[in-house]
Design a protein around this motif. Structure first.
Motif, PDB file in Angstrom:
ATOM      1  N   MET A 289      56.334  14.139  72.919  1.00 53.30           N
ATOM      2  CA  MET A 289      57.675  13.699  73.318  1.00 53.30           C
ATOM      3  C   MET A 289      57.666  13.179  74.756  1.00 53.30           C
ATOM      4  O   MET A 289      58.359  12.219  75.089  1.00 53.30           O
ATOM      5  CB  MET A 289      58.654  14.864  73.193  1.00 53.30           C
ATOM      6  N   ALA A 290      56.867  13.818  75.601  1.00 52.66           N
ATOM      7  CA  ALA A 290      56.768  13.386  77.001  1.00 52.66           C
ATOM      8  C   ALA A 290      56.179  11.977  77.093  1.00 52.66           C
ATOM      9  O   ALA A 290      56.560  11.191  77.962  1.00 52.66           O
ATOM     10  CB  ALA A 290      55.910  14.368  77.797  1.00 52.66           C
ATOM     11  N   ILE A 291      55.258  11.655  76.184  1.00 51.56           N
ATOM     12  CA  ILE A 291      54.677  10.301  76.152  1.00 51.56           C
ATOM     13  C   ILE A 291      55.762   9.278  75.849  1.00 51.56           C
ATOM     14  O   ILE A 291      55.883   8.249  76.535  1.00 51.56           O
ATOM     15  CB  ILE A 291      53.555  10.213  75.096  1.00 51.56           C
ATOM     16  N   ILE A 292      56.568   9.554  74.819  1.00 48.76           N
ATOM     17  CA  ILE A 292      57.655   8.629  74.467  1.00 48.76           C
ATOM     18  C   ILE A 292      58.600   8.453  75.647  1.00 48.76           C
ATOM     19  O   ILE A 292      58.993   7.336  75.993  1.00 48.76           O
ATOM     20  CB  ILE A 292      58.428   9.134  73.232  1.00 48.76           C
ATOM     21  N   LYS A 293      58.944   9.567  76.268  1.00 48.39           N
ATOM     22  CA  LYS A 293      59.875   9.514  77.402  1.00 48.39           C
ATOM     23  C   LYS A 293      59.319   8.648  78.531  1.00 48.39           C
ATOM     24  O   LYS A 293      60.046   7.856  79.141  1.00 48.39           O
ATOM     25  CB  LYS A 293      60.128  10.942  77.898  1.00 48.39           C
ATOM     26  N   ASN A 294      58.023   8.784  78.823  1.00 51.80           N
ATOM     27  CA  ASN A 294      57.397   7.965  79.878  1.00 51.80           C
ATOM     28  C   ASN A 294      57.401   6.484  79.524  1.00 51.80           C
ATOM     29  O   ASN A 294      57.595   5.624  80.387  1.00 51.80           O
ATOM     30  CB  ASN A 294      55.953   8.419  80.110  1.00 51.80           C
ATOM     31  N   LEU A 295      57.164   6.198  78.244  1.00 58.14           N
ATOM     32  CA  LEU A 295      57.058   4.796  77.824  1.00 58.14           C
ATOM     33  C   LEU A 295      58.406   4.102  77.712  1.00 58.14           C
ATOM     34  O   LEU A 295      58.485   2.873  77.765  1.00 58.14           O
ATOM     35  CB  LEU A 295      56.315   4.705  76.481  1.00 58.14           C
ATOM     36  N   LEU A 296      59.484   4.881  77.553  1.00 63.17           N
ATOM     37  CA  LEU A 296      60.808   4.277  77.328  1.00 63.17           C
ATOM     38  C   LEU A 296      61.377   3.548  78.532  1.00 63.17           C
ATOM     39  O   LEU A 296      62.463   2.985  78.446  1.00 63.17           O
ATOM     40  CB  LEU A 296      61.806   5.335  76.851  1.00 63.17           C
ATOM     41  N   VAL A 297      60.652   3.545  79.643  1.00 61.12           N
ATOM     42  CA  VAL A 297      61.089   2.711  80.777  1.00 61.12           C
ATOM     43  C   VAL A 297      60.894   1.240  80.433  1.00 61.12           C
ATOM     44  O   VAL A 297      61.441   0.363  81.108  1.00 61.12           O
ATOM     45  CB  VAL A 297      60.311   3.068  82.063  1.00 61.12           C
ATOM     46  N   THR A 314      62.691  10.930  62.790  1.00 61.31           N
ATOM     47  CA  THR A 314      61.746  11.936  63.294  1.00 61.31           C
ATOM     48  C   THR A 314      62.300  12.639  64.526  1.00 61.31           C
ATOM     49  O   THR A 314      62.193  13.860  64.666  1.00 61.31           O
ATOM     50  CB  THR A 314      60.388  11.277  63.631  1.00 61.31           C
ATOM     51  N   LEU A 315      62.919  11.875  65.414  1.00 62.46           N
ATOM     52  CA  LEU A 315      63.496  12.461  66.624  1.00 62.46           C
ATOM     53  C   LEU A 315      64.686  13.361  66.299  1.00 62.46           C
ATOM     54  O   LEU A 315      64.857  14.406  66.912  1.00 62.46           O
ATOM     55  CB  LEU A 315      63.919  11.355  67.591  1.00 62.46           C
ATOM     56  N   VAL A 316      65.498  12.937  65.320  1.00 61.49           N
ATOM     57  CA  VAL A 316      66.651  13.754  64.921  1.00 61.49           C
ATOM     58  C   VAL A 316      66.187  15.123  64.427  1.00 61.49           C
ATOM     59  O   VAL A 316      66.797  16.154  64.728  1.00 61.49           O
ATOM     60  CB  VAL A 316      67.485  13.037  63.836  1.00 61.49           C
ATOM     61  N   LYS A 317      65.092  15.151  63.696  1.00 61.24           N
ATOM     62  CA  LYS A 317      64.561  16.422  63.179  1.00 61.24           C
ATOM     63  C   LYS A 317      64.094  17.347  64.301  1.00 61.24           C
ATOM     64  O   LYS A 317      63.978  18.561  64.104  1.00 61.24           O
ATOM     65  CB  LYS A 317      63.395  16.155  62.226  1.00 61.24           C
ATOM     66  N   GLY A 333      67.327  13.752  74.876  1.00 60.05           N
ATOM     67  CA  GLY A 333      67.254  12.774  75.964  1.00 60.05           C
ATOM     68  C   GLY A 333      66.799  11.404  75.488  1.00 60.05           C
ATOM     69  O   GLY A 333      67.362  10.371  75.884  1.00 60.05           O
ATOM     70  N   ILE A 334      65.777  11.384  74.630  1.00 61.03           N
ATOM     71  CA  ILE A 334      65.258  10.103  74.112  1.00 61.03           C
ATOM     72  C   ILE A 334      66.297   9.421  73.231  1.00 61.03           C
ATOM     73  O   ILE A 334      66.532   8.204  73.338  1.00 61.03           O
ATOM     74  CB  ILE A 334      63.951  10.344  73.328  1.00 61.03           C
ATOM     75  N   LEU A 335      66.939  10.193  72.352  1.00 57.24           N
ATOM     76  CA  LEU A 335      67.984   9.621  71.489  1.00 57.24           C
ATOM     77  C   LEU A 335      69.143   9.077  72.323  1.00 57.24           C
ATOM     78  O   LEU A 335      69.729   8.036  71.987  1.00 57.24           O
ATOM     79  CB  LEU A 335      68.494  10.676  70.506  1.00 57.24           C
ATOM     80  N   GLY A 336      69.452   9.756  73.412  1.00 56.58           N
ATOM     81  CA  GLY A 336      70.517   9.277  74.297  1.00 56.58           C
ATOM     82  C   GLY A 336      70.208   7.901  74.863  1.00 56.58           C
ATOM     83  O   GLY A 336      71.093   7.036  74.962  1.00 56.58           O
TER      84      GLY A 336
END
Length: 392
Positions: A289-297, A314-317, A333-336
């Motif tokens: 999840m931390a990887i996705i968060k870093n890449l979402l910039v 997948t994130l909702v689950k 946070g990612i879904l937001g």
């Protein structure tokens, strides 16, 4: 053995700062400094009310036995003639000499001994590994020679030793991988090496997420082939995937690597890994999840996530995870982020049951930060749900 040799064999941390001799009864002052009991008591009896090293005035003259240091010294003294004192240096120096010889069988035997020695805690031996430059030598033997499948056993064993030595010494020697020929060998090993070799190389990549080795991390992250190989390992959902996740997180710690990771399919690989986490007890979903968060910039990462057929679901689950609040907070946070920017993401999230998941989360014992994010996402989805039908 003469007196000079004996002094050389005593590790610096095992010497009393006052007498400069081996501690006999180490005690610690309120300043955190450790001295031999007899030495510090003489210091106090002479009328000194300061710490000899820091020169701080002592309002509390109490001393506490340092049992940990006493235990380490006892262990060092009891290692025996083969590994203790000056024999330790001589023995390790002999092993190093063997590694520098051309005989492969002798080298393998030396590596086996090094692997065993690096497993056994001994501060003195660790300092010997550092002083004798074992890490640079092993790195040179692995990456400084032409790639050959015939020497794979040696490579596996040498990499294993490198990994064991990394926590004991400076990471600076890893910078030799910046050399073009060594980098080429590194990439070839990752592409053609065994599962064991790939696992160890992933762990080496994980070690490069340090200011000391930032340039190495940058160069590895800009190899499209290497990043693709790491993504492939992540997708497999096996034991190797765990170290691959750590390697990917290390690479995306540098902003300069993130675009390359997205283009190599990192979002897809991580989503596949996370979706399989429900069936695995020990997983690294929080790191994924931390990887996705870093890449979402990056906008490209957001689009890759939203366009992934199972991305939002997948994130909702992961929103309501009783046993893993870290995952819950990251998922919310990612879904937001994506639901704010993409109507399709909002629709998919609501269709996947995110509203129910958020309500469950708000009723749970999750932390205040997670609850705040959950309320914000809930508010966002409700407002958009009201607005969009009116627009239709």
């Amino acid at each position: 053995m003469n007196e000079a040799q004996i002094e050389i064999t005593i590790p610096h941390l095992f010497r009393c700062p006052i007498s400069l001799d081996l501690f006999e009864d180490p005690v610690t002052l309120s300043t955190g400094q450790t001295y031999d009991r007899s030495s510090i008591e003489k210091w106090f009896s002479a009328g000194n009310l300061t710490c000899p090293v820091t020169m701080q005035k002592l309002h509390d003259l109490s001393i506490v036995p340092n049992h940990t240091l006493r235990h380490l010294i006892d262990q060092w003294l009891q290692l025996g003639p083969q590994f203790g004192n000056s024999a330790n240096i001589d023995y390790l120096a002999a092993l190093k000499h063997t590694l520098e010889s051309p005989e492969l069988e002798n080298k393998l035997q030396a590596l086996e001994k090094i692997r065993v020695l690096s497993d056994e805690y001994c501060f003195f031996r660790k300092s010997c590994f550092h002083e004798l430059s074992f890490l640079p030598l092993l790195l040179e033997l692995v990456f400084g020679t032409e790639f050959s499948k015939c020497h794979m056993e040696f490579t596996e064993l040498a990499l294993s030793c490198i990994l064991k030595l990394l926590p004991l010494v400076s990471l600076e020697p890893l910078n030799m991988i910046k050399d073009e020929s060594k980098l080429t060998t590194f990439l070839l090993l990752f592409e053609k090496g065994t599962s064991s070799v790939k696992t160890t190389l992933c762990q080496l990549i994980d070690s490069t997420a340090s200011p000391q080795t930032e340039e190495v991390c940058h160069m590895l992250g800009h190899s499209q082939k290497l990043v693709h190989e790491i993504v492939v390992l992540v997708r497999q959902g096996c034991e190797v995937s765990k170290v691959a996740i750590k390697a990917m997180l290390a690479l995306c710690s540098l902003k300069s690597n993130r675009d390359n990771l997205v283009r190599a399919g990192a979002i897809d690989g991580v989503i596949i890994y996370i979706s399989g986490c429900e069936t695995r007890q020990k997983n690294l979903a929080p790191l994924a999840m931390a990887i996705i968060k870093n890449l979402l910039v990056l906008e490209s990462a957001k689009e890759a996530l939203v366009n992934h057929p199972n991305g939002i679901e997948t994130l909702v689950k992961m929103v309501f995870r009783v046993c893993n609040q870290e995952c819950s907070e990251s998922a919310v946070g990612i879904l937001g982020i994506v639901c704010r920017d993409f109507g399709r993401a909002r629709e998919e999230a609501i269709g996947a049951g995110v509203l129910t998941q958020l309500l469950f989360l708000l009723q749970s014992q999750c932390g205040p930060k997670t609850k705040t994010k959950a309320r914000m996402l809930l508010k966002l989805l409700r407002s958009k749900w009201i607005e969009e039908p009116k627009q239709v």
